[in-house]
Enzyme design. Sequence first.
Site, short mmCIF file in Angstrom:
data_model
loop_
_atom_site.label_atom_id
_atom_site.label_comp_id
_atom_site.label_asym_id
_atom_site.label_seq_id
_atom_site.Cartn_x
_atom_site.Cartn_y
_atom_site.Cartn_z
N HIS A 202 45.32 46.37 49.54
CA HIS A 202 44.12 45.71 50.05
C HIS A 202 44.00 45.80 51.57
O HIS A 202 42.89 45.75 52.10
CB HIS A 202 44.05 44.27 49.56
CG HIS A 202 43.52 44.19 48.18
ND1 HIS A 202 44.29 44.39 47.07
CD2 HIS A 202 42.25 44.03 47.72
CE1 HIS A 202 43.54 44.33 45.99
NE2 HIS A 202 42.29 44.10 46.35
N GLU A 449 39.04 48.06 34.00
CA GLU A 449 40.10 48.40 34.95
C GLU A 449 41.48 48.40 34.32
O GLU A 449 42.48 48.53 35.04
CB GLU A 449 40.06 47.45 36.16
CG GLU A 449 39.95 45.99 35.81
CD GLU A 449 39.64 45.13 37.03
OE1 GLU A 449 39.83 45.57 38.16
OE2 GLU A 449 39.20 43.97 36.83
N ASP A 473 42.39 49.62 40.06
CA ASP A 473 43.29 49.04 39.07
C ASP A 473 43.41 49.93 37.84
O ASP A 473 44.48 49.97 37.21
CB ASP A 473 42.80 47.64 38.67
CG ASP A 473 43.31 46.57 39.62
OD1 ASP A 473 44.36 46.79 40.26
OD2 ASP A 473 42.66 45.52 39.75
N CYS A 520 32.75 50.77 41.04
CA CYS A 520 32.82 49.99 42.27
C CYS A 520 34.17 50.12 42.96
O CYS A 520 34.44 49.45 43.95
CB CYS A 520 32.53 48.52 42.00
SG CYS A 520 33.70 47.75 40.85
#
Length: 596
Positions: A202, A449, A473, A520
């Site tokens: 992240h 995901e 993911d 996304c």
Amino acid sequence: MSFQVFGLPVSRGVAIGRAVLVASSRIDVAHYFVDEARVDGEVARLRVARDAVAGELSLLKRDLPAEAPGELAALLDVHLMLLHDDSLTGATKQWIHERHYNAEWALSAQLEVLARQFDEMEDDYLRERKADLEQVVERLLRALARGPEASFAAAPAVGARDFGGEEPLVLVANDIAPADMLQFKGSVFTGFVTDVGGKTSHTAIVARSMDIPAVVGAREASRIIRQDDWVIIDGDNGIVIVNPSPIVLEEYRFRQRQSELERERLSRLRHTPAVTLDGERIELLANIELPVDAKSALESGALGVGLFRSEFLFMNRGGELPGEDEQFEAYRAAVEAMNGLPVTIRTVDIGADKPLERMSVNELRHEHALNPALGLRAIRWSLSEPGMFRQQLRAILRASAYGKVRMLFPMVAHLGEVKLTLEALAKAKQQLTDAGRPFVDVEIGAMIEVPAAALVLPIFLRHFDFVSIGTNDLIQYTLAIDRADEAVSHLYDPWHPAVLGLIASTIQQARNAGKHVSVCGEMAGDPAFTELLLGMGLRSFSMHPAQIASIKQRILRTDARRCAAVLPELLAADDPELRSRSAEMGGASRVTAAGR
């Protein structure tokens, strides 16, 4: 002395600036800037904390039992001496005055400086006093946290305009928590370097979303780079150059200017529709973290918000969760800011590398769960907290009365989870109806995901209006790779045939069922995958606003039908990445091959 550090290139571009080290600490340390008016207050906080710790140490010494070894009293004296030494508190005040750091950050920065001096001492006894220093600083940090103004949330971050320094700064740290990255958003930092992390950690994602050059997985960077070193971050090649020579510095300044010119050129595409050479109109949406990000989404030319990551409303709050009204106001602000364009709000995706508390990922990993990515996170966490979950559902539904809202559920894998989610949603609607609060019956979607969701997609499509593929993911779980772990980051492969097969199958099945499908994840904002996704039939991409222009440029140069014609051969290839480089998918691939 000039030297280089090598890591993973995760966010393109060149950043040049003075190094600001964020030290690791056993204590959670808040990092933010204070404006000029708060400087004296921060110094006062430090003084109060120092006096409190001095009182504690003196009390401990006074209450030592008579039979206690004499070394204990001597040790406390050493701690008191360190506490009052000007090289600690005096220099810390200097960080506050000159850099406008908050007291905790200034203290940890000075600890970093002094710790290195201790490490370089030849005398074993003196070198071991580093541990005493760390203990004293830890006591000071705890004392600061107890103070009435120690709340991280209570002191807003200060933007670049308010910062007293003149030189650009780059942040160097062992790791940066997502919540801290959010605090640094819009601040003075022009680049990031971290010791740990992979391409889809992240830290990397947020750096890309901020369009700031970043290198992660640089292992020893925070140890060998010193405060105020001049640093070049080459985000294209994963290189960090410390104290560069004048020739190297000039070369990178030239590249920096070229990059800025390219950004200006791409910004002219803002109002140009994203249409392929063969006339396919493509929907480009924005990923956002906070309501204020809606402004940049509109400025980038996005046709809506494809992913509002609501979990950022839950972070950096010391474990306290936002109430229904607070969430409602945030969602309504985003919806109203988009002026009628759709806003897809994802329910909270907490867990794994997005902890609620301000703890590092490693701390959580070791202290709470062996495999947090496989544990209680995303929809699993929401379903385990039914009161919190219904509160969020009501808040999102209430926002739907102010514009077009869609609701997205993360990491759904079991039909049982789907049923529980729908039951919670029905109950939330009933509660709003009973209370007389207006809302609209919004479209609902599932994040695809995990492989299980992709493999049983027809079952899910019976219950959802749309699906959104979270490629980060999906790759992680398909390949069993912890995407935040730099030790296995080389195995994280978006081009793996299994990954591409799952994505292609999901897009095709959703389209066949007449359901809207979007991507996304990071692949949507990476031009290297644009032709591939178009060939798979994807017509909706969601990414950070900063990436929209470059993806739009790619789309304008691509023939989607030619991409689709090449796709079967590419999906059947042993090495799809190699095959994609040699194939002329849709016209732009030649640009890709030449650019690599």
